[in-house]
Design a protein around this motif. Structure first.
Motif, PDB file in Angstrom:
ATOM      1  N   LEU A  75       0.824  -1.201   0.000  1.00 46.98           N
ATOM      2  CA  LEU A  75       0.000   0.000   0.000  1.00 46.98           C
ATOM      3  C   LEU A  75       0.857   1.248   0.000  1.00 46.98           C
ATOM      4  N   ASN A  76       0.451   2.237  -0.799  1.00 45.89           N
ATOM      5  CA  ASN A  76       1.090   3.544  -0.788  1.00 45.89           C
ATOM      6  C   ASN A  76      -0.008   4.596  -0.722  1.00 45.89           C
ATOM      7  N   GLY A  77      -0.232   5.148   0.457  1.00 44.69           N
ATOM      8  CA  GLY A  77      -1.333   6.088   0.636  1.00 44.69           C
ATOM      9  C   GLY A  77      -2.644   5.338   0.613  1.00 44.69           C
ATOM     10  N   SER A  78      -3.442   5.558  -0.434  1.00 41.52           N
ATOM     11  CA  SER A  78      -4.689   4.805  -0.604  1.00 41.52           C
ATOM     12  C   SER A  78      -4.611   3.899  -1.829  1.00 41.52           C
ATOM     13  N   LYS A  79      -3.432   3.786  -2.422  1.00 38.89           N
ATOM     14  CA  LYS A  79      -3.294   3.042  -3.674  1.00 38.89           C
ATOM     15  C   LYS A  79      -2.603   1.702  -3.438  1.00 38.89           C
ATOM     16  N   ASP A  80      -3.274   0.625  -3.882  1.00 35.29           N
ATOM     17  CA  ASP A  80      -2.667  -0.700  -3.836  1.00 35.29           C
ATOM     18  C   ASP A  80      -1.613  -0.811  -4.928  1.00 35.29           C
ATOM     19  N   ILE A  81      -0.444  -1.306  -4.558  1.00 34.57           N
ATOM     20  CA  ILE A  81       0.669  -1.434  -5.491  1.00 34.57           C
ATOM     21  C   ILE A  81       0.993  -2.922  -5.687  1.00 34.57           C
ATOM     22  N   ILE A  82       0.914  -3.400  -6.920  1.00 33.93           N
ATOM     23  CA  ILE A  82       1.212  -4.805  -7.202  1.00 33.93           C
ATOM     24  C   ILE A  82       2.684  -5.093  -6.937  1.00 33.93           C
ATOM     25  N   PHE A  83       2.929  -6.140  -6.158  1.00 33.94           N
ATOM     26  CA  PHE A  83       4.310  -6.574  -5.926  1.00 33.94           C
ATOM     27  C   PHE A  83       4.671  -7.719  -6.876  1.00 33.94           C
ATOM     28  N   THR A  84       3.928  -8.805  -6.818  1.00 35.10           N
ATOM     29  CA  THR A  84       4.198  -9.928  -7.711  1.00 35.10           C
ATOM     30  C   THR A  84       3.020 -10.900  -7.697  1.00 35.10           C
ATOM     31  N   LYS A  85       3.078 -11.893  -8.577  1.00 34.61           N
ATOM     32  CA  LYS A  85       2.033 -12.911  -8.689  1.00 34.61           C
ATOM     33  C   LYS A  85       2.660 -14.287  -8.488  1.00 34.61           C
ATOM     34  N   GLU A  86       1.921 -15.189  -7.828  1.00 33.92           N
ATOM     35  CA  GLU A  86       2.387 -16.554  -7.621  1.00 33.92           C
ATOM     36  C   GLU A  86       1.318 -17.555  -8.048  1.00 33.92           C
ATOM     37  N   LYS A  87       1.763 -18.787  -8.331  1.00 33.11           N
ATOM     38  CA  LYS A  87       0.870 -19.866  -8.732  1.00 33.11           C
ATOM     39  C   LYS A  87       0.550 -20.772  -7.539  1.00 33.11           C
ATOM     40  N   ASN A  88      -0.587 -21.404  -7.618  1.00 35.93           N
ATOM     41  CA  ASN A  88      -1.035 -22.350  -6.603  1.00 35.93           C
ATOM     42  C   ASN A  88      -0.105 -23.563  -6.560  1.00 35.93           C
ATOM     43  N   LYS A  89       0.361 -23.899  -5.364  1.00 34.87           N
ATOM     44  CA  LYS A  89       1.148 -25.110  -5.166  1.00 34.87           C
ATOM     45  C   LYS A  89       0.591 -25.845  -3.957  1.00 34.87           C
ATOM     46  N   ASN A  90      -0.131 -26.940  -4.230  1.00 36.15           N
ATOM     47  CA  ASN A  90      -0.725 -27.742  -3.154  1.00 36.15           C
ATOM     48  C   ASN A  90      -1.655 -26.920  -2.273  1.00 36.15           C
ATOM     49  N   ASN A  91      -2.522 -26.163  -2.941  1.00 37.04           N
ATOM     50  CA  ASN A  91      -3.526 -25.344  -2.255  1.00 37.04           C
ATOM     51  C   ASN A  91      -2.910 -24.261  -1.376  1.00 37.04           C
ATOM     52  N   SER A  92      -1.772 -23.750  -1.782  1.00 33.96           N
ATOM     53  CA  SER A  92      -1.161 -22.648  -1.037  1.00 33.96           C
ATOM     54  C   SER A  92      -0.331 -21.776  -1.970  1.00 33.96           C
ATOM     55  N   TRP A  93      -0.104 -20.558  -1.536  1.00 36.39           N
ATOM     56  CA  TRP A  93       0.724 -19.597  -2.253  1.00 36.39           C
ATOM     57  C   TRP A  93       1.732 -19.029  -1.261  1.00 36.39           C
ATOM     58  N   THR A  94       2.991 -18.983  -1.651  1.00 38.12           N
ATOM     59  CA  THR A  94       4.025 -18.414  -0.790  1.00 38.12           C
ATOM     60  C   THR A  94       4.751 -17.305  -1.525  1.00 38.12           C
ATOM     61  N   PHE A  95       4.755 -16.135  -0.917  1.00 38.88           N
ATOM     62  CA  PHE A  95       5.420 -14.956  -1.476  1.00 38.88           C
ATOM     63  C   PHE A  95       6.642 -14.627  -0.617  1.00 38.88           C
ATOM     64  N   LYS A  96       7.760 -14.404  -1.256  1.00 38.26           N
ATOM     65  CA  LYS A  96       8.975 -13.985  -0.560  1.00 38.26           C
ATOM     66  C   LYS A  96       9.130 -12.473  -0.715  1.00 38.26           C
ATOM     67  N   TYR A  97       9.163 -11.767   0.405  1.00 38.69           N
ATOM     68  CA  TYR A  97       9.317 -10.310   0.342  1.00 38.69           C
ATOM     69  C   TYR A  97      10.755  -9.958   0.721  1.00 38.69           C
ATOM     70  N   PRO A  98      11.483  -9.235  -0.161  1.00 38.63           N
ATOM     71  CA  PRO A  98      12.929  -9.109  -0.011  1.00 38.63           C
ATOM     72  C   PRO A  98      13.443  -7.954   0.842  1.00 38.63           C
ATOM     73  N   LYS A  99      12.541  -7.119   1.355  1.00 40.98           N
ATOM     74  CA  LYS A  99      13.023  -5.943   2.094  1.00 40.98           C
ATOM     75  C   LYS A  99      12.091  -5.644   3.259  1.00 40.98           C
ATOM     76  N   ASN A 100      12.437  -4.644   4.046  1.00 38.23           N
ATOM     77  CA  ASN A 100      11.608  -4.262   5.177  1.00 38.23           C
ATOM     78  C   ASN A 100      10.272  -3.711   4.694  1.00 38.23           C
ATOM     79  N   TYR A 101       9.200  -4.155   5.329  1.00 35.34           N
ATOM     80  CA  TYR A 101       7.886  -3.575   5.037  1.00 35.34           C
ATOM     81  C   TYR A 101       6.985  -3.813   6.237  1.00 35.34           C
ATOM     82  N   SER A 102       6.503  -2.718   6.813  1.00 34.19           N
ATOM     83  CA  SER A 102       5.530  -2.769   7.895  1.00 34.19           C
ATOM     84  C   SER A 102       4.310  -1.988   7.437  1.00 34.19           C
ATOM     85  N   GLY A 103       3.170  -2.662   7.359  1.00 34.08           N
ATOM     86  CA  GLY A 103       1.977  -1.972   6.896  1.00 34.08           C
ATOM     87  C   GLY A 103       0.948  -2.924   6.335  1.00 34.08           C
ATOM     88  N   MET A 104      -0.039  -2.342   5.662  1.00 34.64           N
ATOM     89  CA  MET A 104      -1.134  -3.107   5.072  1.00 34.64           C
ATOM     90  C   MET A 104      -0.675  -3.835   3.807  1.00 34.64           C
TER      91      MET A 104
END
Length: 427
Positions: A40-69
């Motif tokens: 999130l940036n202000g009121s705007k959602d910002i796309i980070f990345t997309k992942e595919k389903n693997k065994n009914n789950s999705w795992t996203f790796k976030y590479p830097k500090n981020y505290s927020g929505m």
């Protein structure tokens, strides 16, 4: 409701050393392959990345500090789930039925804490006043009276948050209660709001508090002091700084939402004339406004599942003029305005004017039922405000109108259906 990016290669390189991960689990019958992670940036959602389903789950790796929505959006089933990051691993389980999310189970400590606080706040706002009224009919020394007092005490209490352990949860709830609470005795002054926005850390942009704070700031200043209020704020922040530009972008959008065109024009012009480096948030606002300004060629749009036409795109529709209306079946103002357009539809046809309705609906049945009465071209991605055209055409509210000439150039941007009919000399 009336007027309220792709992942870079460098991020991929760092993904092996992720700062934290986001894991979403679903049931086997949830028929979804893709999931998109937003920050999130202000009121705007910002796309980070997309992942595919693997065994009914999705795992996203976030590479830097981020505290927020943050938010996960499932584009094929049009589901979304919001949560927070404390710069620690996030783990969420979704209970689903018929491809719809029925329940969200937060398995990590920060999101469980945030969810409990939010539920407690809702109970306090809704249930506590009702219990206070009921209490008038029972004596304090009765069993029921004692139970009422006990429950009211629980609801009246504050949730304690360890700032060192959960800094974002503390930041969000402390400042929400201080600046945006419904308690009239706690209303902040403009100076207090300016000081907070000026001195707050980076969590302000990722907290979802910025837009409502700015609306509150303008409301406190009053309708007759809008320019003075805005000038005071942006002068304090300095529009050549990232925060100053983000705030300027948010204000331009707010003026757009509330039909405050004089102020939108003034501060959009200020933004256009800046000579410094522009941040992404303001650049996005400038781009979307330029693309939908008077005289611009209406940005291309390929129909998703059109009704009442064989055309593949808006540009394929042949007419002397085109009326584009963005609407929704859940929009009360649309309910009032579109029937007035319908009564003049035969006159529009006689003038070779075509109407194209683009709906921000999510429910297929509601949308299908409503367009049965509309003989013009209709289309919807059935993704609500996640629809691709919401960003493309700078749509902040429904209904929103554009009038195009035969070459798809924007020749008018009416505020209401009456303005549409007056411009087309049908009123």
């Amino acid at each position: 409701m009336k007027k309220i990016f792709m992942l870079s290669g460098t991020v991929f390189v760092f993904s092996m050393n992720a700062q934290f991960s986001v894991n979403i689990q679903t049931q086997p019958d949830f028929n979804e392959q893709d999931a998109v992670l937003y920050t999130l940036n202000g009121s705007k959602d910002i796309i980070f990345t997309k992942e595919k389903n693997k065994n009914n789950s999705w795992t996203f790796k976030y590479p830097k500090n981020y505290s927020g929505m943050m938010k996960i959006y499932f584009p094929n089933t049009n589901n979304s789930v919001s949560f927070i990051s404390e710069n620690k691993n996030v783990n969420i389980k979704l209970e689903t039925k018929a491809n719809k999310i029925q329940n969200i189970i937060y398995l990590d400590e920060a999101n469980e804490l945030m969810n409990n606080i939010q539920e407690s706040s809702q109970k306090k706002e809704i249930i506590l006043p009702a219990l206070a009224q009921i209490k008038e009919y029972y004596k304090d020394n009765t069993e029921f009276g004692k139970a009422l007092i006990s429950e009211m005490g629980k609801l009246s209490g504050t949730n304690s948050v360890d700032q060192t352990k959960n800094p974002f949860v503390y930041y969000y709830n402390t400042n929400y209660n201080k600046f945006l609470s419904n308690d009239s005795s706690k209303k902040a002054t403009q100076e207090e709001i300016v000081n907070f926005i000026d001195k707050s850390n980076d969590m302000l942009e990722s907290s979802s508090l910025l837009r409502p704070l700015l609306v509150s700031y303008l409301n406190v200043g009053g309708n007759t002091n809008v320019s003075t209020s805005v000038d005071t704020l942006i002068n304090r922040l300095n529009v050549e700084t990232p925060r100053g530009q983000t705030v300027l972008s948010e204000l331009i959008d707010i003026f757009d939402v509330y039909d405050m065109n004089e102020f939108k024009t003034k501060y959009l012009t200020l933004a256009k004339n800046l000579k410094c480096t522009i941040n992404d948030r303001l650049a996005s606002t400038l781009k979307s406004n330029a693309a939908t300004d008077l005289g611009a060629v209406f940005p291309a749009y390929k129909f998703y599942s059109p009704v009442n036409t064989t055309a593949k795109t808006i540009a394929d529709v042949k007419a002397d003029k085109k009326v584009i209306v963005f609407w929704s079946s859940t929009c009360s103002h649309c309910e009032n305005e579109l029937p007035k357009l319908l009564t003049k539809y035969k006159d529009l046809q006689d003038k070779n004017i075509q109407v194209i309705g683009l709906s921000l609906d999510t429910d297929k049945n509601s949308y299908t039922t409503k367009i049965a009465a509309f003989p013009w071209i209709n289309d919807s991605e059935l993704r609500g405000w996640n629809s691709s055209f919401a960003e493309t055409y700078n749509i902040h509210a429904t209904p929103t109108y554009f009038i195009l000439d035969a070459n798809n150039k924007i020749i008018s941007k009416p505020n209401h259906v009456g303005d549409v009919l007056e411009y087309l000399k049908l009123k």
